[in-house]
Every structure is written in structure tokens, then in C-alpha cells.
Design a protein around this motif. Structure first.
Motif, mmCIF file in Angstrom:
data_model
loop_
_atom_site.group_PDB
_atom_site.id
_atom_site.type_symbol
_atom_site.label_atom_id
_atom_site.label_comp_id
_atom_site.label_asym_id
_atom_site.label_seq_id
_atom_site.Cartn_x
_atom_site.Cartn_y
_atom_site.Cartn_z
ATOM 1 N N ALA A 18 0.878 -1.160 -0.247
ATOM 2 C CA ALA A 18 -0.102 -0.003 0.017
ATOM 3 C C ALA A 18 0.823 1.446 -0.053
ATOM 4 O O ALA A 18 0.337 2.324 -0.472
ATOM 5 N N GLU A 19 2.027 1.152 0.299
ATOM 6 C CA GLU A 19 3.025 2.450 0.716
ATOM 7 C C GLU A 19 3.149 2.837 -0.952
ATOM 8 O O GLU A 19 3.831 1.941 -1.669
ATOM 9 N N GLU A 20 3.127 3.939 -1.365
ATOM 10 C CA GLU A 20 3.303 4.557 -2.744
ATOM 11 C C GLU A 20 4.617 5.364 -2.733
ATOM 12 O O GLU A 20 4.808 6.040 -1.951
ATOM 13 N N PRO A 21 5.497 4.835 -3.575
ATOM 14 C CA PRO A 21 6.947 5.153 -3.807
ATOM 15 C C PRO A 21 6.740 7.010 -4.268
ATOM 16 O O PRO A 21 5.836 7.009 -5.009
ATOM 17 N N PRO A 22 7.530 7.726 -3.713
ATOM 18 C CA PRO A 22 7.397 9.341 -4.224
ATOM 19 C C PRO A 22 7.768 9.226 -5.742
ATOM 20 O O PRO A 22 8.669 8.448 -6.045
ATOM 21 N N ILE A 23 7.159 10.069 -6.738
ATOM 22 C CA ILE A 23 7.519 10.305 -8.147
ATOM 23 C C ILE A 23 8.209 11.577 -8.278
ATOM 24 O O ILE A 23 8.686 11.830 -9.310
ATOM 25 N N GLY A 24 8.320 12.312 -7.195
ATOM 26 C CA GLY A 24 9.102 13.476 -6.934
ATOM 27 C C GLY A 24 9.021 14.273 -5.695
ATOM 28 O O GLY A 24 8.519 13.609 -4.854
#
Length: 72
Positions: A18-24
């Protein structure tokens, strides 16, 4: 008992997925700006993570720059 262990492992694994990685990340901010992630609104500051699902908002006469991981 083995079923309980399996359920615990599945729940822990689901939270990792569920943890979404940063895209910026926020590069600069002038005035009032915020980043909303998962319903939690935070004041935008240099270095704040931007996720694919983030909502970015700026106030009147304000601006916010974001640098994406692909350097765009």
C-alpha cells in the motif's frame, strides 16, 4: 494457529504494498502551498514527497515547483 500466522503475514505484506513510492519532490515554494497524501494535508516545503496520487494546491499569488524522479 498456522492460520493466524498466515493472516498476520498477509496483513503486513499488504501494508508494504500500500505504500506508494514518491514520484518527485517539492523543489521550491513561494507563498502558501500544500501537498495532500492519503487525505493528510501538509504544508509544502522544499523536499516534501510528491506521490502519484498527491493533490498539490497553491494559494493566491503563490507557486510551487516540483522535480520528478525522471528530472522533468
Amino acid at each position: 494457529m498456522p492460520k493466524l500466522g498466515l493472516i498476520c503475514i498477509l496483513l503486513l505484506t499488504a501494508s508494504v504494498w500500500a505504500e506508494e513510492p514518491p514520484i518527485g519532490y517539492v523543489k521550491n515554494v513561494t507563498g502558501e502551498a500544500s501537498v495532500t497524501n492519503g487525505g493528510k494535508v501538509i504544508k509544502a516545503e522544499v523536499g516534501s514527497a510528491v506521490l502519484k496520487s498527491s493533490v498539490l494546491r497553491t494559494g493566491p499569488k503563490s507557486s510551487m515547483g516540483v522535480t520528478f524522479k525522471d528530472e522533468t
